[in-house]
Design a protein around this motif. Sequence first.
Motif, PDB file in Angstrom:
ATOM      1  N   ILE A 112     -17.828  77.276  54.244  1.00  0.00           N
ATOM      2  CA  ILE A 112     -18.210  77.645  55.602  1.00  0.00           C
ATOM      3  C   ILE A 112     -17.080  77.270  56.554  1.00  0.00           C
ATOM      4  CG2 ILE A 112     -19.827  77.117  57.487  1.00  0.00           C
ATOM      5  CD1 ILE A 112     -21.925  76.479  55.313  1.00  0.00           C
ATOM      6  N   VAL A 118     -18.619  81.950  54.332  1.00  0.00           N
ATOM      7  CA  VAL A 118     -19.419  82.203  55.531  1.00  0.00           C
ATOM      8  C   VAL A 118     -18.562  81.883  56.744  1.00  0.00           C
ATOM      9  CG1 VAL A 118     -21.471  81.519  56.846  1.00  0.00           C
ATOM     10  CG2 VAL A 118     -21.564  81.585  54.335  1.00  0.00           C
ATOM     11  N   TYR A 126     -18.626  81.371  60.831  1.00  0.00           N
ATOM     12  CA  TYR A 126     -19.347  81.283  62.104  1.00  0.00           C
ATOM     13  C   TYR A 126     -18.409  81.746  63.204  1.00  0.00           C
ATOM     14  CZ  TYR A 126     -23.473  79.108  60.235  1.00  0.00           C
ATOM     15  OH  TYR A 126     -24.640  78.883  59.555  1.00  0.00           O
ATOM     16  N   SER A 143     -22.256  72.945  50.218  1.00  0.00           N
ATOM     17  CA  SER A 143     -21.290  73.821  50.858  1.00  0.00           C
ATOM     18  C   SER A 143     -20.075  73.013  51.304  1.00  0.00           C
ATOM     19  CB  SER A 143     -21.887  74.480  52.106  1.00  0.00           C
ATOM     20  OG  SER A 143     -22.980  75.258  51.756  1.00  0.00           O
TER      21      SER A 143
END
Length: 301
Positions: A63, A88, A90, A138
């Motif tokens: 992430i 991922v 953000y 993660s």
Amino acid sequence: MRNRLGIEIPLLEQLQDEQFSNQEIELWIARLDAVHPLISGNKYYKLAYYLDYALKYSAPQIISFGGAYSNHLHALAFAAKHLGIKSVGYIRGEQPKTLSATLFNCIENGMELRFLSRAAYRNQNNWALQNFKNEEGSVIIPEGGYGNWGSKGAEMIYDDVNGSNYSHIICACGTGTTIAGILNKSKVEQVITGISVLKGYYNLMQDILKLTTNTTDKKPNILQHYHFGGYAKYNEQLITFMNDWYIRFNIPSDFVYTGKLFFALNDLLKTGYFPKGSKVLCIHSGGLQGNRSLLPGKLIF
Ligand SMILES: *Cc1c(COP(=O)(O)O)cnc(C)c1O
């Protein structure tokens, strides 16, 4: 030749110009922009240890955080896909109607995008701690890869470009992770100069020194007046300079980092910052994909 990340050893290019030869200065550019078409510049280096860790512990996903034109997320998406790890991203701000070219590439490389309000984004570390309880295992990479793993990765840049051959090394600074890695490897007598692209980031020196493992109390020179108004800000003077620099040396640059770096370098050469006999290495840290946020035709390359 390939380095341990499997990418081509960057090209070292000497710039020939009457101005420098009259000053008896040798100027070399480390073309990290040319090491890979997708993971250009310093980003693969800064990601290397995070990726190693994710692979070693079979992390379900990696992430990280960034803006709509983030070089960091662009590189991460590609690298994670290459290694078979889910990523991922953000993204700062609400989801726009049309995605930027950068985010489009991230999706193409399998990155899941999650849009965060600007307020939540600003508070990203606390926010992440509270929200990732359900995503155990993660690997979370701070924005821009800032941290000890990032600077440890950046240390490999110094080796790959034979950093010890130069009296001066100069590079652009965002988070300062890259320059921290270079500083860690540098010899006491080498002058390391960083051009901050953020406006008023007065803690930059402190944040760099937090990542320092060099035991000599050595500090870089941080120059704070080449930001052109702040992060990702630019004006016609910068764009004209970047085009002229390309005509003069055939080296493309990006308007967020390396355009400002070369502008500063050119200025410092003119004002006698580098003494006679200097051997200067300027690190081209890539970032060219970010130029896609400019109107077409502004840049000639
Ligand atoms: C991310 C980036 C930087 C800044 O690196 P830091 O390690 O955050 O200082 C410099 N140049 C380019 C092209 C970048 O993409």
